[in-house]
Design a protein around this motif. Structure first.
Motif, PDB file in Angstrom:
ATOM      1  N   LYS A  51      28.641  37.768  48.853  1.00  0.00           N
ATOM      2  CA  LYS A  51      30.058  38.111  48.968  1.00  0.00           C
ATOM      3  C   LYS A  51      30.903  36.862  49.219  1.00  0.00           C
ATOM      4  CE  LYS A  51      30.473  42.482  48.201  1.00  0.00           C
ATOM      5  NZ  LYS A  51      31.340  42.970  47.106  1.00  0.00           N
ATOM      6  N   LYS A 125      40.721  40.894  46.835  1.00  0.00           N
ATOM      7  CA  LYS A 125      39.944  41.847  46.048  1.00  0.00           C
ATOM      8  C   LYS A 125      39.831  43.153  46.812  1.00  0.00           C
ATOM      9  CE  LYS A 125      35.459  42.819  43.959  1.00  0.00           C
ATOM     10  NZ  LYS A 125      34.030  42.437  43.839  1.00  0.00           N
ATOM     11  N   THR A 126      40.217  44.233  46.147  1.00  0.00           N
ATOM     12  CA  THR A 126      40.150  45.544  46.792  1.00  0.00           C
ATOM     13  C   THR A 126      38.904  46.297  46.330  1.00  0.00           C
ATOM     14  OG1 THR A 126      41.497  46.509  45.023  1.00  0.00           O
ATOM     15  CG2 THR A 126      42.655  45.729  46.994  1.00  0.00           C
ATOM     16  N   THR A 127      38.486  47.274  47.139  1.00  0.00           N
ATOM     17  CA  THR A 127      37.298  48.049  46.795  1.00  0.00           C
ATOM     18  C   THR A 127      37.567  49.007  45.648  1.00  0.00           C
ATOM     19  OG1 THR A 127      37.896  49.682  48.495  1.00  0.00           O
ATOM     20  CG2 THR A 127      36.380  47.915  49.140  1.00  0.00           C
ATOM     21  N   THR A 128      38.852  49.335  45.431  1.00  0.00           N
ATOM     22  CA  THR A 128      39.269  50.155  44.284  1.00  0.00           C
ATOM     23  C   THR A 128      40.428  49.432  43.611  1.00  0.00           C
ATOM     24  OG1 THR A 128      40.778  51.416  45.715  1.00  0.00           O
ATOM     25  CG2 THR A 128      38.571  52.334  45.353  1.00  0.00           C
ATOM     26  N   TYR A 142      38.465  46.643  54.850  1.00  0.00           N
ATOM     27  CA  TYR A 142      37.649  47.835  54.598  1.00  0.00           C
ATOM     28  C   TYR A 142      37.225  48.525  55.893  1.00  0.00           C
ATOM     29  CZ  TYR A 142      34.074  50.750  52.402  1.00  0.00           C
ATOM     30  OH  TYR A 142      33.328  51.829  51.961  1.00  0.00           O
ATOM     31  N   HIS A 145      38.866  51.787  56.768  1.00  0.00           N
ATOM     32  CA  HIS A 145      38.444  53.002  56.050  1.00  0.00           C
ATOM     33  C   HIS A 145      37.184  53.593  56.677  1.00  0.00           C
ATOM     34  CE1 HIS A 145      37.644  55.843  52.902  1.00  0.00           C
ATOM     35  NE2 HIS A 145      36.542  55.217  52.519  1.00  0.00           N
ATOM     36  N   GLU A 174      37.800  43.549  50.904  1.00  0.00           N
ATOM     37  CA  GLU A 174      36.576  43.043  51.505  1.00  0.00           C
ATOM     38  C   GLU A 174      36.847  41.629  52.010  1.00  0.00           C
ATOM     39  OE1 GLU A 174      32.657  44.428  49.665  1.00  0.00           O
ATOM     40  OE2 GLU A 174      33.958  44.175  47.924  1.00  0.00           O
ATOM     41  N   ASN A 339      27.685  52.820  55.863  1.00  0.00           N
ATOM     42  CA  ASN A 339      29.011  52.916  56.483  1.00  0.00           C
ATOM     43  C   ASN A 339      29.031  52.230  57.838  1.00  0.00           C
ATOM     44  OD1 ASN A 339      30.178  54.271  54.349  1.00  0.00           O
ATOM     45  ND2 ASN A 339      29.846  56.306  55.213  1.00  0.00           N
ATOM     46  N   SER A 342      29.016  48.531  57.201  1.00  0.00           N
ATOM     47  CA  SER A 342      30.321  48.090  56.682  1.00  0.00           C
ATOM     48  C   SER A 342      31.347  47.953  57.795  1.00  0.00           C
ATOM     49  CB  SER A 342      30.830  49.070  55.624  1.00  0.00           C
ATOM     50  OG  SER A 342      29.986  49.068  54.488  1.00  0.00           O
ATOM     51  N   LEU A 347      32.431  44.526  54.938  1.00  0.00           N
ATOM     52  CA  LEU A 347      32.141  44.484  53.506  1.00  0.00           C
ATOM     53  C   LEU A 347      31.562  45.821  53.055  1.00  0.00           C
ATOM     54  CD1 LEU A 347      30.384  40.990  53.439  1.00  0.00           C
ATOM     55  CD2 LEU A 347      32.743  41.483  52.762  1.00  0.00           C
ATOM     56  N   LEU A 348      31.773  46.149  51.791  1.00  0.00           N
ATOM     57  CA  LEU A 348      31.261  47.394  51.224  1.00  0.00           C
ATOM     58  C   LEU A 348      29.767  47.228  50.944  1.00  0.00           C
ATOM     59  CD1 LEU A 348      31.674  50.223  50.058  1.00  0.00           C
ATOM     60  CD2 LEU A 348      32.394  49.152  47.905  1.00  0.00           C
TER      61      LEU A 348
END
Length: 780
Positions: A51, A125-128, A142, A145, A174, A339, A342, A347-348
């Motif tokens: 990452k 940078k987004t997770t979506t 993140y 969430h 992230e 989860n 994270s 980080l995802l």
């Protein structure tokens, strides 16, 4: 030949279906936990590095006020001989933003960047995929969430400087370093328009610079961190700043994850050990019960090696077959574990099947099963056909009867139970070991859970956070003695302390230097050996530094700060997890030997018992309007711990449930085997007038004392030695002494729950004895 061995192994499995099912479940649970733990341990470091590469996270990250010294800071980084590249961008720092995190209100620091600013380091940078670039959009780490339950499109509100700010969550980013609550300010992004509007609203006071740098030799980052920190400090600025190495940030984020993974692996190995004990018990029971059959097999030409191979095939195949669904279940559980990870590392966590961990788990479990099966079955070679056909004269017991019924004054039921208890010594030892190990694990996790959810003092001391109510940083000017006097006189204030932090070095070893005038007034004591510094020539260094520099109490060490070096006498050794354990402490007068113009930079405020925090903040702002950056330490600590509490609670619940399941399975296996072995004896007793309930009670009370002893040993071990186990897990971080808080009622309640379940399971399984009848025995 192989078909004959296979038939023999299959015959053994069919004869002991329930024992096979019990072993299957034990190994499946062990592989499940072991695979999860190994996956985390083996993957975490490389995942973070991947990452870092993907997001181009810099090796040095720093934020500091945008002031007249900015060009000097940039020149220092640019002229450093190992600097490969660097960049600096505008940022907004909200040092004490109040927000809702989960179910609690907390105070955090935000470092806000413009998502549209061109950058080559620390990419956005987004997770979506991000949505519209509305001025009202905000992009949060993140962590918000998975740790706090925020979702895309939710409204996110925080309060800063008595003003409320509301945004719509446009995505989650992230961030390997500034994406958690443990590494200082949280990195947040706004759209270009939103960033400009916020900057205009807050004015120049919140304007900061965010500098990122990469080096040609990453090992030289310590020196750059030290030089930049010293230069910012020497500028005389009283505003908040931070210089952080990527290595420190990454390791700080993964400490807790590694701790939980290590506990899971240890518990999984305990489960493997239990499985091995059960295998040994089954093999010895198989040899005893089938002595005549083994003799017949040998008389018909079977060798000892063939009979042992059948047992090896039997138990190895069961372990391999059980490991497959265990590995499969770990894949189903990993999203929940992911989860939790994270929320700790920001980080995802990718959900994928890890073949290396699965194969390693299979090899470890199968290899140990193979070894124990081989060792336990060696006595087969000593059995001759003659001995076997004589019903094993060597296995007969000619010892004195310890409880003769004809002379015993005890109740008959109780006497029979005691006779059975003494007769099953080896079996009882197996049960004691299993129950004690499981109880110790449950008690240890229960105590750990209590220290995260109840009395958090020990955990806070391990981290090294001072347990004050508020941390005050002046927005402008120095801290004069007059301000101390005024603050101390405020209603509800119990005391004030000073505890500043800055970067210094011993030779080439950089560390965090803590400065306070009176360490005895601090609530968090990190010294485990020696005493705190009192005079201006004394210092306390951490055990990690002492080991690196080969120093002990009584030695003199050279301390360098901002180019000035002085010698100090080591008076004690300290410990803490933060800063990788690289921490030292000296007095304010000691600091003035290095920096003559040093004055305190911050104040810790402690309220009286039952003091109103909100009332204090309102009174402080009324007396000193816009003079302080205020951080509610208790709220911050609670929020930080809350990211870990859910994981610890879940692990405690899992281990407790597994403990109860395993104890129940062992009792089921033992009691069923006992009934089969003593079927004739129980039939005779029924013929003499004993009822089913009498025999159920006799069986239960022949095992229950053993369970009690196991629970007692496990609980005593957990109560007195959990500290030692915790130190062992944290020894690599320089932790040498821990005093965990223990809730005796909680420990007793857990022990009582295990005993109640064990008694209930024993009575339920013993009901199988109702099928034993005198008529069936006569017909047989």
């Amino acid at each position: 030949m192989s078909s004959l061995i296979g038939k023999l192994a299959w015959s053994n499995i069919r004869k002991r279906k329930s024992a096979t099912v019990t072993l299957f479940i034990l190994i499946m649970i062990a592989v499940l936990l072991l695979n999860i733990g190994l996956t985390v341990i083996l993957k975490l470091n490389s995942f973070q590095q991947e990452k870092m590469t993907e997001l181009r996270t810099p090796e040095i990250s720093a934020y500091f006020p945008k002031d007249d010294y900015l060009e000097e800071y940039e020149e220092l980084v640019d002229s450093y001989s190992y600097t490969e590249s660097w960049e600096n961008e505008a940022a907004i720092l909200l040092a004490d933003a109040k927000m809702k995190y989960g179910q609690t209100d907390t105070t955090v620091a935000f470092i806000i960047l413009n998502m549209d600013t061109p950058r080559t380091k620390g990419l956005f940078k987004t997770t979506t995929p991000p949505g519209s670039k509305d001025a009202n959009m905000i992009y949060l780490p993140y962590l918000f969430h998975v740790g706090s339950g925020y979702n895309l499109g939710d409204t996110f509100t925080f309060v800063y400087d008595n003003n409320s700010f509301s945004y719509t969550i446009g995505g989650f980013i992230e961030e390997p370093l500034l994406g958690t609550l443990t590494n200082g300010a949280l990195k947040v992004f706004l759209t270009d328009e939103g960033y400009k509007q916020l900057g205009e609203r807050l004015g120049t006071e919140a304007q900061y610079s965010f500098l990122s740098a990469d080096l040609t030799d990453p090992s030289k980052d310590v020196k750059l961190e030290q030089m930049l920190s010293e230069r910012i400090f020497a500028s005389g600025s009283t505003d908040q700043f931070q210089v952080m190495r990527a290595e420190v940030g990454l390791q700080g984020n993964r400490v807790f994850v590694n701790l939980l993974a290590a506990i899971l692996i240890v518990f999984a190995l305990i489960m493997v050990l239990i499985s091995l004990i059960v295998i040994r018990f089954q093999i010895l029971g198989h040899i005893e019960d089938n002595l005549t059959n083994i003799g017949i097999l040998k008389a018909n030409g079977y060798t000892s090696w063939q009979i042992k191979n059948a047992l090896l095939l039997q138990f190895t195949s069961v372990s391999i077959i059980a490991a497959i669904p265990g590995g499969g279940l770990s894949g189903l559980v990993m999203p929940l574990v992911g989860n939790m990870i994270s929320s700790s590392i920001g980080l995802l966590w990718p959900i994928s099947f890890e073949g290396v961990s699965a194969v390693l788990s299979l090899v470890i479990v199968s290899g140990l099963v193979l070894l124990v099966t081989y060792l336990s079955s060696r006595r087969i070679r000593n059995i001759t056909p003659i001995t076997a056909l004589q019903s094993g004269i060597l296995t007969h017991n000619f010892k004195r009867n310890p409880i003769p019924l004809e002379t015993s004054r005890m109740n008959l039921q109780f006497s029979l139970s005691l006779k059975a208890l003494v007769r099953q010594a080896k079996q009882n030892m197996m049960i004691v070991l299993i129950v004690a190990g499981l109880t110790f694990s449950s008690i240890f996790c229960s105590i750990l859970n209590f220290n995260f959810k109840g009395d958090t003092s020990a955990v806070i001391e391990l981290v090294g956070i001072e347990r004050s109510d508020f941390l005050l940083l002046p927005k402008n000017g120095d801290l004069q003695q007059g301000k101390f006097t005024e603050l101390e006189a405020m209603p509800g204030v119990e005391k004030l302390t000073v505890l500043d932090s800055m970067v210094a070095s011993i030779k080439n070893t950089s560390f965090m230097l803590r400065v306070s005038d009176d360490y005895s007034k601090l609530e968090t004591q990190t010294i485990y050996k020696g005493r705190e510094p009192i005079y201006d020539n004394e210092i306390v260094i951490s055990g990690v530094i002492a080991k690196l520099e080969n120093s002990e109490i009584g030695d003199e060490v050279p301390i360098t700060f901002n180019g000035v070096t002085e010698n100090y006498l080591v008076t004690g050794l300290s410990q803490q997890i933060s800063q990788l354990g690289m921490v030292a402490s000296m007095t304010g007068d000691g600091m003035r030997r290095l920096q003559p113009e040093y004055t305190p930079l911050s104040i810790n405020v402690y309220l009286k018992e039952g003091g109103d925090a909100q009332a204090f903040v309102k009174d402080l702002e009324a007396r000193f309007p816009k003079q302080w950056n205020i951080t509610n330490i208790r709220e911050t600590v609670d929020s930080t711990l809350s990211t870990f509490t859910a994981a610890v609670s879940s692990m405690t619940a899992v281990i407790t449930v597994v403990t109860i399941i395993v104890v129940s399975l062992i009792l089921y296996l033992v009691i069923k085997t006992l009934i089969l072995k003593r079927k004739r004896e129980f039939g005779i007793l029924k013929g003499m007038g004993y009822t089913t309930f009498n025999l159920m009670t006799q069986i239960t009370f022949s095992l229950f004392p053993v369970i009690v002893v196991g629970v007692a040993l496990g609980s005593i071990g957990g109560y007195f030695f959990s500290d030692s186990a915790f130190v062992l897990l944290l020894s690599s971080l320089g932790i040498y002494n821990v005093q965990l808080a223990v809730s005796l009622p909680q420990v007793m309640l857990l022990c009582a729950a295990i005993l109640v379940v064990a008694y209930a399971v024993s009575m339920l399984v013993a009901r199988r004895i109702r099928k034993v009848s005198v008529y069936d025995l006569i017909m047989d």
